[in-house]
Design an enzyme around this catalytic site. Structure first.
Site, PDB file in Angstrom:
ATOM      1  N   ASN A   1      42.198 -28.669  34.650  1.00 21.67           N
ATOM      2  CA  ASN A   1      41.278 -29.692  35.165  1.00 21.67           C
ATOM      3  C   ASN A   1      41.673 -31.080  34.641  1.00 21.67           C
ATOM      4  O   ASN A   1      41.987 -31.234  33.460  1.00 21.67           O
ATOM      5  CB  ASN A   1      39.857 -29.342  34.658  1.00 21.67           C
ATOM      6  CG  ASN A   1      38.763 -30.169  35.288  1.00 21.67           C
ATOM      7  OD1 ASN A   1      38.687 -30.271  36.518  1.00 21.67           O
ATOM      8  ND2 ASN A   1      37.897 -30.762  34.484  1.00 21.67           N
TER       9      ASN A   1
ATOM     10  N   GLU B   1      34.154 -32.726  39.267  1.00 17.87           N
ATOM     11  CA  GLU B   1      33.280 -33.700  38.573  1.00 17.87           C
ATOM     12  C   GLU B   1      33.093 -34.942  39.441  1.00 17.87           C
ATOM     13  O   GLU B   1      33.411 -36.051  39.034  1.00 17.87           O
ATOM     14  CB  GLU B   1      33.889 -34.101  37.214  1.00 17.87           C
ATOM     15  CG  GLU B   1      34.210 -32.943  36.306  1.00 17.87           C
ATOM     16  CD  GLU B   1      34.733 -33.361  34.931  1.00 17.87           C
ATOM     17  OE1 GLU B   1      34.539 -34.523  34.531  1.00 17.87           O
ATOM     18  OE2 GLU B   1      35.336 -32.512  34.262  1.00 17.87           O
TER      19      GLU B   1
ATOM     20  N   HIS C   1      36.264 -38.533  39.421  1.00 17.94           N
ATOM     21  CA  HIS C   1      35.473 -39.703  39.001  1.00 17.94           C
ATOM     22  C   HIS C   1      36.066 -40.896  39.740  1.00 17.94           C
ATOM     23  O   HIS C   1      37.000 -41.536  39.263  1.00 17.94           O
ATOM     24  CB  HIS C   1      35.530 -39.887  37.483  1.00 17.94           C
ATOM     25  CG  HIS C   1      34.915 -38.737  36.747  1.00 17.94           C
ATOM     26  ND1 HIS C   1      33.569 -38.460  36.822  1.00 17.94           N
ATOM     27  CD2 HIS C   1      35.447 -37.777  35.964  1.00 17.94           C
ATOM     28  CE1 HIS C   1      33.303 -37.377  36.097  1.00 17.94           C
ATOM     29  NE2 HIS C   1      34.422 -36.947  35.570  1.00 17.94           N
TER      30      HIS C   1
ATOM     31  N   ASP D   1      31.757 -38.105  41.233  1.00 15.90           N
ATOM     32  CA  ASP D   1      30.795 -39.214  41.282  1.00 15.90           C
ATOM     33  C   ASP D   1      31.547 -40.440  41.778  1.00 15.90           C
ATOM     34  O   ASP D   1      32.764 -40.526  41.645  1.00 15.90           O
ATOM     35  CB  ASP D   1      30.067 -39.461  39.948  1.00 15.90           C
ATOM     36  CG  ASP D   1      30.945 -39.460  38.700  1.00 15.90           C
ATOM     37  OD1 ASP D   1      32.163 -39.724  38.829  1.00 15.90           O
ATOM     38  OD2 ASP D   1      30.428 -39.210  37.611  1.00 15.90           O
TER      39      ASP D   1
ATOM     40  N   GLU E   1      42.560 -32.118  30.809  1.00 14.53           N
ATOM     41  CA  GLU E   1      43.195 -33.425  30.545  1.00 14.53           C
ATOM     42  C   GLU E   1      44.386 -33.381  29.580  1.00 14.53           C
ATOM     43  O   GLU E   1      44.510 -34.221  28.686  1.00 14.53           O
ATOM     44  CB  GLU E   1      42.128 -34.417  30.049  1.00 14.53           C
ATOM     45  CG  GLU E   1      40.968 -34.567  31.030  1.00 14.53           C
ATOM     46  CD  GLU E   1      39.812 -35.434  30.534  1.00 14.53           C
ATOM     47  OE1 GLU E   1      39.841 -35.858  29.375  1.00 14.53           O
ATOM     48  OE2 GLU E   1      38.887 -35.687  31.325  1.00 14.53           O
TER      49      GLU E   1
END
Ligand code: HAH
Length: 364
Positions: free
Chosen positions: A200, A264, A235, A266, A156
């Site tokens: 990432n 990641e 996400h 979801d 990030e």
């Protein structure tokens, strides 16, 4: 009565994660079904691995990542005090069950203890921070050498602000300037030349952010910095990003000559921070399932560019989204429900004609 109850609990425990066809009795495993495509991972903690979830995890996933325990805050809470116990537990579990292991994360503006950036009550100098970064990366990456095959080296670092390129509010940036990113990759490579090194980030599908990631990775590659992959956190929420946005990001990242991983994943059932808490209804479960189906249709189509898909959790009984972005608002973002049973999303992403197993991808 007590015995019966115990028996029921035991049966439930054994049954968790065995997704069985009632008619044929055949067992279905996500990881097995996707064997010819990419490994399927889950973010875990030692606590989860010691619970009934472990059976689900063994049956359904073939890759792990520590949700928290490899982050600087956990692994080097005080200068030169390295705590590997929890992360080692996750690594040992992965090894015991023949699973791949990702490392998350080495350099990030969050969940990094303050001592990194301070000397007494003064900000640390660039030279000292550089040394601390070196020591941290060298120690952690060496410790997991031959166990972690892919590291999220920098997490990030790109700004969310469209008028800004890098996240200038990060203490790494403030103290070290732009250089911190390439140094982190160099140090990681030095410690384990075989690990695949990732940049990432989240919102990687947003055109402005996507293009800034491309600018960063391109400039790193031009300088010969050993970046090997881009992690798209994923996400997401029902309906967003769109199929086209996901496809375009994957294609543009892969065109840089790096591998792409969904790191990641979801899918939130909420559209905004102000949505009130809901129960999981059949309608909502169906909408989420349709969205998941679209995502996995894309991932399979792009399997030559994608080398792993990892969920940020194993089942809806525990997810970080219960406390983010709204503390205490229950979310249901994964493939298995709070009782570890497969949801409609699981059934839909398992519903395709699997192609025959090709040999595993080189180095991955
Ligand atoms: C991710 N950030 C992190 O990579 C992961 O380490 C953490 O456990 C959960 C999510 C996503 C994120 C954030 O932390 C803050 C704002 C937006 C997105």
């Amino acid at each position: 009565m007590k015995k019966l109850l115990l028996l029921i609990i035991l049966l439930n425990f054994i049954n968790a994660g065995h997704c069985q066809n009632a008619r044929t009795g055949q067992l279905f495993s996500l990881a097995q079904k996707y064997q010819a495509y990419f490994p399927i991972g889950a973010a875990v903690s030692p606590r989860v691995l010691k619970s009934a979830d472990s059976i689900l995890i063994i049956n359904q996933y073939n890759s792990l990542v520590a949700e928290n325990h490899m982050k600087p805050m956990w692994i080097q809470p005080k200068e030169n005090v390295f705590k590997f116990e929890n992360a080692d537990f996750v690594a040992a579990f992965a090894k015991r069950h023949n699973m791949k292991l990702r490392g998350h994360t080495l350099v990030w503006h969050n969940q990094t203890p303050d001592w990194f950036f301070k000397e007494g009550d003064q900000p640390v100098s660039k030279e000292v921070l550089k040394e601390r970064m070196h020591k941290h990366i060298q120690t952690v990456v060496s410790h997991f050498k031959d166990r972690v095959y892919a590291w999220d080296v920098v997490n990030e670092a790109i700004s969310e602000d469209k008028n800004e390129y890098l996240r200038t509010s990060s203490p790494w940036y403030k103290i070290m300037g732009e250089d911190y990113i390439e140094l982190a990759f160099q140090y990681a490579h030095e410690a384990d030349p075989n690990a695949i090194l990732f940049y990432n980030d989240f919102n990687t599908w947003q055109p402005e952010k996507r293009d800034k990631i491309i600018r960063l990775v391109k400039s790193l590659k031009e300088k010969g910095v050993p970046v090997g992959g881009i992690g798209m956190q994923g996400h997401w929420k029902i309906g967003s990003p769109t199929k086209e946005q996901i496809k375009t990001a994957i294609d543009m990242f892969a065109a840089l000559g790096v591998t792409v991983q969904i790191t990641e994943l979801d899918v939130s059932v909420y559209q905004s921070d102000t949505d009130k808490q809901v129960e999981m209804t059949p309608e909502l479960e169906q909408q989420q399932a349709d969205y998941y189906r679209m995502c996995f249709d894309v991932f399979r189509e792009k399997k030559d560019k994608i080398s792993s898909v990892t969920f940020w959790g194993a089942a809806d009984n525990y997810t970080w989204l219960n406390n983010f972005p709204v503390r205490g608002r229950k979310n249901y973002p994964l493939l298995f429900d709070t009782k570890l049973q497969p949801k409609k999303a699981f059934n839909l992403i398992m519903k395709f004609e699997a192609s025959p197993n090709p040999p595993p991808k080189e180095g991955i």
